[in-house]
Design a protein around this motif. Structure first.
Motif: not given
Length: 262
Positions: A225, A227, A230-232
């Protein structure tokens, strides 16, 4: 709910998602077997499936990065930061489980690019290993590897991180035994009684639990996962080193104070 209860709940939710992810991966492998059986009659189909598999995490490893690494340090929450002094943005966060096969695929494919960009001062990378698995032998493998990584000194952490992935056991097999984790550490210059005791006595398991709870609070539902500010990240950015490089460089131009320090 008590903190131990929250931690168990976090791990259970993450484990459920990982189980679904593993089921999808099994279905993908089954599809490849079926397609392979009819390859003589459907060469074009085989080519398409191979390309899709590569984009989904089964691609060839990228050439190893052989340049100097950006300095590494450990945050108060246990995460490890790789960045040149003065580089605060963009921030690439990597949530990973050393037992996760797709995490290893991602590291093989994107690790050299991440190291290169951090060394060039173009990104601040934050590694957040945690324990995703809950059923043995996977849970024990995951926990022992995460504990050993937490025991490792920050200045040799990246090299040890890569060693752990290089020796990842097959999914479903027991592995990451403490003596092996200690031996692999010695190969990258980590030795001495404090590290050995930390691994043998599982002294960093509380830190692993906190990292797992942090991942749950951050909304992580599978591994790997990633980011960026902060954005995936997903899709082509995870599949292609060139796409990841472009995403990081674009983010650096947009981030105040981003990029290499002057």
């Amino acid at each position: 709910m008590s903190k131990p209860g929250r931690d168990r709940s976090a791990r259970q939710r993450l484990a459920a998602e990982r189980s679904r992810q593993a089921a999808r991966e099994r279905r993908r492998r089954l599809l490849l077997v079926v397609v392979g059986a009819v390859a003589a009659a459907a060469v074009v189909v085989v080519v398409v499936v191979v390309v899709l598999t590569r984009d989904g995490g089964g691609g060839k490893p990228a050439p190893a990065y052989t340049g100097a690494l950006a300095p590494t340090s450990r945050q108060s929450d246990g995460a490890v930061v790789m960045a040149r002094p003065g580089v605060a943005r963009p921030v690439l966060q990597i949530f990973e489980d050393f037992q996760c096969p797709i995490c290893k695929d991602l590291e093989d494919r994107q690790g050299p690019t991440i190291k290169e960009l951090a060394a060039a001062g173009k990104v601040k990378t934050v590694y957040r290993p945690f324990q995703l698995f809950q059923q043995e032998p996977l849970s024990g493998n995951s926990r022992r590897a995460a504990n050993a990584a937490a025991c490792a000194p920050a200045d040799r952490w990246i090299q040890y991180h890569d060693q752990i992935y290089a020796h990842q056991p097959a999914e479903g097999d027991k592995g990451f035994a403490d003596p092996d984790l200690i031996t692999w550490a010695g190969a990258v210059g980590i030795s001495g009684a404090p590290f050995t005791t930390c691994v043998d006595k599982a002294q960093k398991t509380a830190e692993v639990d906190r990292a797992t709870a942090y991942a749950e609070r951050a909304g992580v539902t599978a591994t790997p996962w990633l980011t960026l500010d902060g954005a995936k990240l997903s899709g082509e950015v995870l599949a292609s080193p060139d796409a990841l490089r472009k995403a990081i460089e674009d983010a650096g131009r947009k981030s105040p104070g981003g990029g290499a320090p002057s």
